[in-house]
Scaffold this motif. Structure first.
Motif, PDB file in Angstrom:
ATOM      1  N   ILE A  32       0.837  -1.205   0.000  1.00 22.60           N
ATOM      2  CA  ILE A  32       0.000   0.000   0.000  1.00 22.60           C
ATOM      3  C   ILE A  32       0.871   1.254   0.000  1.00 22.60           C
ATOM      4  O   ILE A  32       0.599   2.223  -0.711  1.00 22.60           O
ATOM      5  CB  ILE A  32      -0.965  -0.012   1.207  1.00 22.60           C
ATOM      6  CG1 ILE A  32      -2.011  -1.102   1.013  1.00 22.60           C
ATOM      7  CG2 ILE A  32      -1.621   1.342   1.399  1.00 22.60           C
ATOM      8  CD1 ILE A  32      -2.865  -1.374   2.226  1.00 22.60           C
ATOM      9  N   GLY A  33       1.944   1.249   0.788  1.00 23.34           N
ATOM     10  CA  GLY A  33       2.853   2.389   0.815  1.00 23.34           C
ATOM     11  C   GLY A  33       3.542   2.602  -0.520  1.00 23.34           C
ATOM     12  O   GLY A  33       3.669   3.732  -0.998  1.00 23.34           O
ATOM     13  N   VAL A  35       2.469   1.660  -3.510  1.00 16.47           N
ATOM     14  CA  VAL A  35       1.480   2.138  -4.488  1.00 16.47           C
ATOM     15  C   VAL A  35       1.174   3.610  -4.238  1.00 16.47           C
ATOM     16  O   VAL A  35       1.022   4.390  -5.180  1.00 16.47           O
ATOM     17  CB  VAL A  35       0.197   1.282  -4.433  1.00 16.47           C
ATOM     18  CG1 VAL A  35      -0.934   1.915  -5.223  1.00 16.47           C
ATOM     19  CG2 VAL A  35       0.478  -0.115  -4.948  1.00 16.47           C
ATOM     20  N   GLY A  36       1.124   4.003  -2.977  1.00  9.32           N
ATOM     21  CA  GLY A  36       0.891   5.408  -2.655  1.00  9.32           C
ATOM     22  C   GLY A  36       2.011   6.308  -3.154  1.00  9.32           C
ATOM     23  O   GLY A  36       1.767   7.401  -3.668  1.00  9.32           O
ATOM     24  N   LEU A  37       3.238   5.850  -3.002  1.00  8.26           N
ATOM     25  CA  LEU A  37       4.379   6.651  -3.436  1.00  8.26           C
ATOM     26  C   LEU A  37       4.525   6.666  -4.955  1.00  8.26           C
ATOM     27  O   LEU A  37       4.905   7.674  -5.545  1.00  8.26           O
ATOM     28  CB  LEU A  37       5.672   6.122  -2.811  1.00  8.26           C
ATOM     29  CG  LEU A  37       5.818   6.324  -1.306  1.00  8.26           C
ATOM     30  CD1 LEU A  37       7.068   5.605  -0.797  1.00  8.26           C
ATOM     31  CD2 LEU A  37       5.889   7.801  -0.968  1.00  8.26           C
ATOM     32  N   GLY A  39       2.077   5.896  -7.147  1.00 14.01           N
ATOM     33  CA  GLY A  39       0.789   6.053  -7.820  1.00 14.01           C
ATOM     34  C   GLY A  39       0.743   7.208  -8.797  1.00 14.01           C
ATOM     35  O   GLY A  39       0.267   7.062  -9.926  1.00 14.01           O
ATOM     36  N   ASP A  40       1.233   8.370  -8.392  1.00 10.15           N
ATOM     37  CA  ASP A  40       1.190   9.539  -9.275  1.00 10.15           C
ATOM     38  C   ASP A  40       2.053   9.332 -10.512  1.00 10.15           C
ATOM     39  O   ASP A  40       1.658   9.667 -11.628  1.00 10.15           O
ATOM     40  CB  ASP A  40       1.648  10.795  -8.523  1.00 10.15           C
ATOM     41  CG  ASP A  40       0.629  11.230  -7.470  1.00 10.15           C
ATOM     42  OD1 ASP A  40      -0.569  10.929  -7.652  1.00 10.15           O
ATOM     43  OD2 ASP A  40       1.045  11.862  -6.486  1.00 10.15           O
ATOM     44  N   ARG A  43       0.280   6.923 -12.803  1.00 11.09           N
ATOM     45  CA  ARG A  43      -0.866   7.565 -13.452  1.00 11.09           C
ATOM     46  C   ARG A  43      -0.394   8.442 -14.610  1.00 11.09           C
ATOM     47  O   ARG A  43      -0.965   8.407 -15.707  1.00 11.09           O
ATOM     48  CB  ARG A  43      -1.651   8.405 -12.450  1.00 11.09           C
ATOM     49  CG  ARG A  43      -2.895   9.055 -13.053  1.00 11.09           C
ATOM     50  CD  ARG A  43      -3.728   9.751 -11.982  1.00 11.09           C
ATOM     51  NE  ARG A  43      -2.951  10.475 -11.009  1.00 11.09           N
ATOM     52  CZ  ARG A  43      -2.609  11.764 -11.111  1.00 11.09           C
ATOM     53  NH1 ARG A  43      -2.976  12.460 -12.170  1.00 11.09           N
ATOM     54  NH2 ARG A  43      -1.924  12.355 -10.161  1.00 11.09           N
TER      55      ARG A  43
END
Length: 53
Positions: A32-33, A35-37, A39-40, A43
């Motif tokens: 999760i961490g 993907v959070g880092l 993610g941008d 995208r």
């Protein structure tokens, strides 16, 4: 009764299950961490690929 209590304290199968659960939870937190880092950036990359297509 003493034998039952002795066997209860020697049984480690529950502790093993808890350890596997904690490891799985730690892996999930790391994913999760990450993907959070990332993610941008991901995208933006997908948007660029979509625009190029």
């Amino acid at each position: 009764m003493k034998n039952l209590v002795s066997r209860f304290f020697k049984d480690e199968s529950g502790a093993t299950a808890i350890e596997y659960g904690l490891i799985a939870a730690l892996i999930a937190v790391v994913i999760i961490g990450a993907v959070g880092l990332l993610g941008d950036g991901l995208r933006e990359t997908f948007e660029e690929v979509t625009a190029a297509l």
